[in-house]
Design a protein around this motif. Structure first.
Motif, PDB file in Angstrom:
ATOM      1  N   VAL A  51       0.850  -1.198   0.000  1.00  0.00           N
ATOM      2  CA  VAL A  51       0.000   0.000   0.000  1.00  0.00           C
ATOM      3  C   VAL A  51       0.884   1.246   0.000  1.00  0.00           C
ATOM      4  O   VAL A  51       1.707   1.416   0.899  1.00  0.00           O
ATOM      5  CB  VAL A  51      -0.931   0.008   1.238  1.00  0.00           C
ATOM      6  CG1 VAL A  51      -1.830   1.240   1.232  1.00  0.00           C
ATOM      7  CG2 VAL A  51      -1.764  -1.264   1.297  1.00  0.00           C
ATOM      8  N   PRO A  52       0.710   2.127  -0.979  1.00  0.00           N
ATOM      9  CA  PRO A  52       1.478   3.377  -0.967  1.00  0.00           C
ATOM     10  C   PRO A  52       1.156   4.171   0.307  1.00  0.00           C
ATOM     11  O   PRO A  52      -0.008   4.220   0.730  1.00  0.00           O
ATOM     12  CB  PRO A  52       0.978   4.120  -2.214  1.00  0.00           C
ATOM     13  CG  PRO A  52       0.385   3.063  -3.088  1.00  0.00           C
ATOM     14  CD  PRO A  52      -0.156   2.025  -2.159  1.00  0.00           C
ATOM     15  N   PRO A  53       2.164   4.777   0.944  1.00  0.00           N
ATOM     16  CA  PRO A  53       1.937   5.458   2.221  1.00  0.00           C
ATOM     17  C   PRO A  53       0.759   6.432   2.236  1.00  0.00           C
ATOM     18  O   PRO A  53      -0.056   6.416   3.156  1.00  0.00           O
ATOM     19  CB  PRO A  53       3.261   6.181   2.473  1.00  0.00           C
ATOM     20  CG  PRO A  53       4.268   5.307   1.801  1.00  0.00           C
ATOM     21  CD  PRO A  53       3.576   4.797   0.562  1.00  0.00           C
ATOM     22  N   LYS A  54       0.650   7.269   1.213  1.00  0.00           N
ATOM     23  CA  LYS A  54      -0.424   8.258   1.190  1.00  0.00           C
ATOM     24  C   LYS A  54      -1.804   7.610   1.109  1.00  0.00           C
ATOM     25  O   LYS A  54      -2.802   8.173   1.553  1.00  0.00           O
ATOM     26  CB  LYS A  54      -0.215   9.217   0.017  1.00  0.00           C
ATOM     27  CG  LYS A  54      -1.102  10.440   0.074  1.00  0.00           C
ATOM     28  CD  LYS A  54      -0.720  11.459  -0.976  1.00  0.00           C
ATOM     29  CE  LYS A  54      -1.524  12.722  -0.783  1.00  0.00           C
ATOM     30  NZ  LYS A  54      -1.114  13.772  -1.709  1.00  0.00           N
ATOM     31  N   LYS A  55      -1.865   6.408   0.589  1.00  0.00           N
ATOM     32  CA  LYS A  55      -3.150   5.721   0.436  1.00  0.00           C
ATOM     33  C   LYS A  55      -3.752   5.345   1.796  1.00  0.00           C
ATOM     34  O   LYS A  55      -4.956   5.201   1.919  1.00  0.00           O
ATOM     35  CB  LYS A  55      -3.012   4.495  -0.452  1.00  0.00           C
ATOM     36  CG  LYS A  55      -4.352   3.925  -0.871  1.00  0.00           C
ATOM     37  CD  LYS A  55      -4.272   3.200  -2.170  1.00  0.00           C
ATOM     38  CE  LYS A  55      -5.663   2.885  -2.669  1.00  0.00           C
ATOM     39  NZ  LYS A  55      -5.630   2.144  -3.906  1.00  0.00           N
ATOM     40  N   PHE A  56      -2.897   5.187   2.828  1.00  0.00           N
ATOM     41  CA  PHE A  56      -3.429   4.883   4.151  1.00  0.00           C
ATOM     42  C   PHE A  56      -4.388   5.981   4.600  1.00  0.00           C
ATOM     43  O   PHE A  56      -5.443   5.708   5.146  1.00  0.00           O
ATOM     44  CB  PHE A  56      -2.305   4.706   5.174  1.00  0.00           C
ATOM     45  CG  PHE A  56      -1.625   3.379   5.053  1.00  0.00           C
ATOM     46  CD1 PHE A  56      -2.166   2.249   5.638  1.00  0.00           C
ATOM     47  CD2 PHE A  56      -0.441   3.252   4.339  1.00  0.00           C
ATOM     48  CE1 PHE A  56      -1.550   1.011   5.516  1.00  0.00           C
ATOM     49  CE2 PHE A  56       0.186   2.031   4.211  1.00  0.00           C
ATOM     50  CZ  PHE A  56      -0.370   0.904   4.795  1.00  0.00           C
ATOM     51  N   TRP A  57      -4.019   7.234   4.365  1.00  0.00           N
ATOM     52  CA  TRP A  57      -4.898   8.336   4.736  1.00  0.00           C
ATOM     53  C   TRP A  57      -6.173   8.308   3.890  1.00  0.00           C
ATOM     54  O   TRP A  57      -7.268   8.468   4.406  1.00  0.00           O
ATOM     55  CB  TRP A  57      -4.175   9.674   4.565  1.00  0.00           C
ATOM     56  CG  TRP A  57      -5.088  10.824   4.764  1.00  0.00           C
ATOM     57  CD1 TRP A  57      -5.638  11.252   5.944  1.00  0.00           C
ATOM     58  CD2 TRP A  57      -5.611  11.688   3.761  1.00  0.00           C
ATOM     59  NE1 TRP A  57      -6.459  12.326   5.737  1.00  0.00           N
ATOM     60  CE2 TRP A  57      -6.461  12.618   4.396  1.00  0.00           C
ATOM     61  CE3 TRP A  57      -5.453  11.771   2.383  1.00  0.00           C
ATOM     62  CZ2 TRP A  57      -7.132  13.614   3.697  1.00  0.00           C
ATOM     63  CZ3 TRP A  57      -6.113  12.765   1.701  1.00  0.00           C
ATOM     64  CH2 TRP A  57      -6.944  13.668   2.358  1.00  0.00           C
ATOM     65  N   LYS A  58      -6.038   8.068   2.602  1.00  0.00           N
ATOM     66  CA  LYS A  58      -7.208   8.031   1.724  1.00  0.00           C
ATOM     67  C   LYS A  58      -8.163   6.904   2.114  1.00  0.00           C
ATOM     68  O   LYS A  58      -9.383   7.070   2.078  1.00  0.00           O
ATOM     69  CB  LYS A  58      -6.771   7.872   0.265  1.00  0.00           C
ATOM     70  CG  LYS A  58      -6.079   9.090  -0.284  1.00  0.00           C
ATOM     71  CD  LYS A  58      -5.599   8.870  -1.706  1.00  0.00           C
ATOM     72  CE  LYS A  58      -4.880  10.098  -2.227  1.00  0.00           C
ATOM     73  NZ  LYS A  58      -4.336   9.898  -3.559  1.00  0.00           N
ATOM     74  N   GLU A  85      13.725  -2.615   7.350  1.00  0.00           N
ATOM     75  CA  GLU A  85      13.952  -2.713   5.909  1.00  0.00           C
ATOM     76  C   GLU A  85      13.862  -1.361   5.220  1.00  0.00           C
ATOM     77  O   GLU A  85      14.574  -1.103   4.257  1.00  0.00           O
ATOM     78  CB  GLU A  85      12.941  -3.679   5.292  1.00  0.00           C
ATOM     79  CG  GLU A  85      13.155  -5.112   5.712  1.00  0.00           C
ATOM     80  CD  GLU A  85      12.095  -6.035   5.142  1.00  0.00           C
ATOM     81  OE1 GLU A  85      11.489  -5.695   4.103  1.00  0.00           O
ATOM     82  OE2 GLU A  85      11.877  -7.100   5.742  1.00  0.00           O
ATOM     83  N   ASN A  86      12.955  -0.508   5.699  1.00  0.00           N
ATOM     84  CA  ASN A  86      12.754   0.767   5.041  1.00  0.00           C
ATOM     85  C   ASN A  86      12.260   1.807   6.051  1.00  0.00           C
ATOM     86  O   ASN A  86      11.069   2.109   6.116  1.00  0.00           O
ATOM     87  CB  ASN A  86      11.743   0.602   3.899  1.00  0.00           C
ATOM     88  CG  ASN A  86      11.783   1.760   2.938  1.00  0.00           C
ATOM     89  OD1 ASN A  86      12.198   2.860   3.283  1.00  0.00           O
ATOM     90  ND2 ASN A  86      11.335   1.522   1.722  1.00  0.00           N
ATOM     91  N   PRO A  87      13.181   2.382   6.839  1.00  0.00           N
ATOM     92  CA  PRO A  87      12.773   3.318   7.884  1.00  0.00           C
ATOM     93  C   PRO A  87      12.073   4.575   7.349  1.00  0.00           C
ATOM     94  O   PRO A  87      11.112   5.053   7.955  1.00  0.00           O
ATOM     95  CB  PRO A  87      14.072   3.668   8.603  1.00  0.00           C
ATOM     96  CG  PRO A  87      15.175   3.169   7.752  1.00  0.00           C
ATOM     97  CD  PRO A  87      14.609   2.136   6.845  1.00  0.00           C
ATOM     98  N   GLY A  88      12.522   5.089   6.211  1.00  0.00           N
ATOM     99  CA  GLY A  88      11.897   6.289   5.651  1.00  0.00           C
ATOM    100  C   GLY A  88      10.448   6.055   5.263  1.00  0.00           C
ATOM    101  O   GLY A  88       9.567   6.868   5.556  1.00  0.00           O
ATOM    102  N   ARG A  89      10.195   4.937   4.621  1.00  0.00           N
ATOM    103  CA  ARG A  89       8.833   4.595   4.216  1.00  0.00           C
ATOM    104  C   ARG A  89       7.961   4.332   5.446  1.00  0.00           C
ATOM    105  O   ARG A  89       6.798   4.712   5.488  1.00  0.00           O
ATOM    106  CB  ARG A  89       8.836   3.363   3.307  1.00  0.00           C
ATOM    107  CG  ARG A  89       7.465   3.054   2.745  1.00  0.00           C
ATOM    108  CD  ARG A  89       7.498   1.828   1.819  1.00  0.00           C
ATOM    109  NE  ARG A  89       6.251   1.682   1.120  1.00  0.00           N
ATOM    110  CZ  ARG A  89       5.130   1.228   1.672  1.00  0.00           C
ATOM    111  NH1 ARG A  89       5.100   0.899   2.940  1.00  0.00           N
ATOM    112  NH2 ARG A  89       4.023   1.122   0.954  1.00  0.00           N
TER     113      ARG A  89
END
Length: 144
Positions: A51-58, A85-89
């Motif tokens: 899931v793309p990060p911004k999609k969580f809000w949507k 694995e991906n701290p920024g994400r």
């Protein structure tokens, strides 16, 4: 015979759950996926990666669309799998989850295990050389 049958059922069940590891198109689909996989933290971590990060809000901007149990499970999956694995994400996902409807109410109700997972995750993020300390602190303030 009974033991092997149980093992086969568990395998079939896990394969069915693996089919749910897709990017949801609707809030209802996301809620259904979460209800089905929130007990399987490794699968949930794989779903979070899809899931793309911004999609969580949507997906969760409608009141009642993200239950406390699902929020806790996502946080736990992020802390145990995704953050290393991906701290920024992971920080980006946390930022958008915090914009979900009734977030402050849901986060206030998480159990001690989830709180400990959050503390460990934010400690990791604060100490990771690639992370901006101010950014991490601003997101941490929403959770702890």
């Amino acid at each position: 015979k009974q033991k092997s049958l149980t093992g086969e059922l568990e395998k079939d069940s896990r394969e069915q759950l693996m089919e749910l590891i897709v990017e949801p198109k609707t809030t209802m689909q996301a809620s259904n996926i979460l209800r089905n996989i929130r007990g399987e933290i490794d699968l949930l971590a794989k779903w979070v990666e899809k899931v793309p990060p911004k999609k969580f809000w949507k997906l969760f901007k409608v009141s009642g669309s993200l239950e406390e149990e699902s929020l806790s499970a996502i946080i736990y999956a992020l802390s145990k799998y995704n953050v290393r694995e991906n701290p920024g994400r992971t920080l980006e996902v946390l930022r958008y989850l915090a914009k979900s409807a009734r977030f402050s109410l849901n986060i206030a109700m998480v159990d001690d295990e989830t709180t400990t997972a959050m503390e460990e995750m934010f400690t990791f993020l604060e100490n990771h050389e690639s992370m901006d300390a101010v950014e991490v602190e601003s997101v941490k303030d929403l959770y702890l």
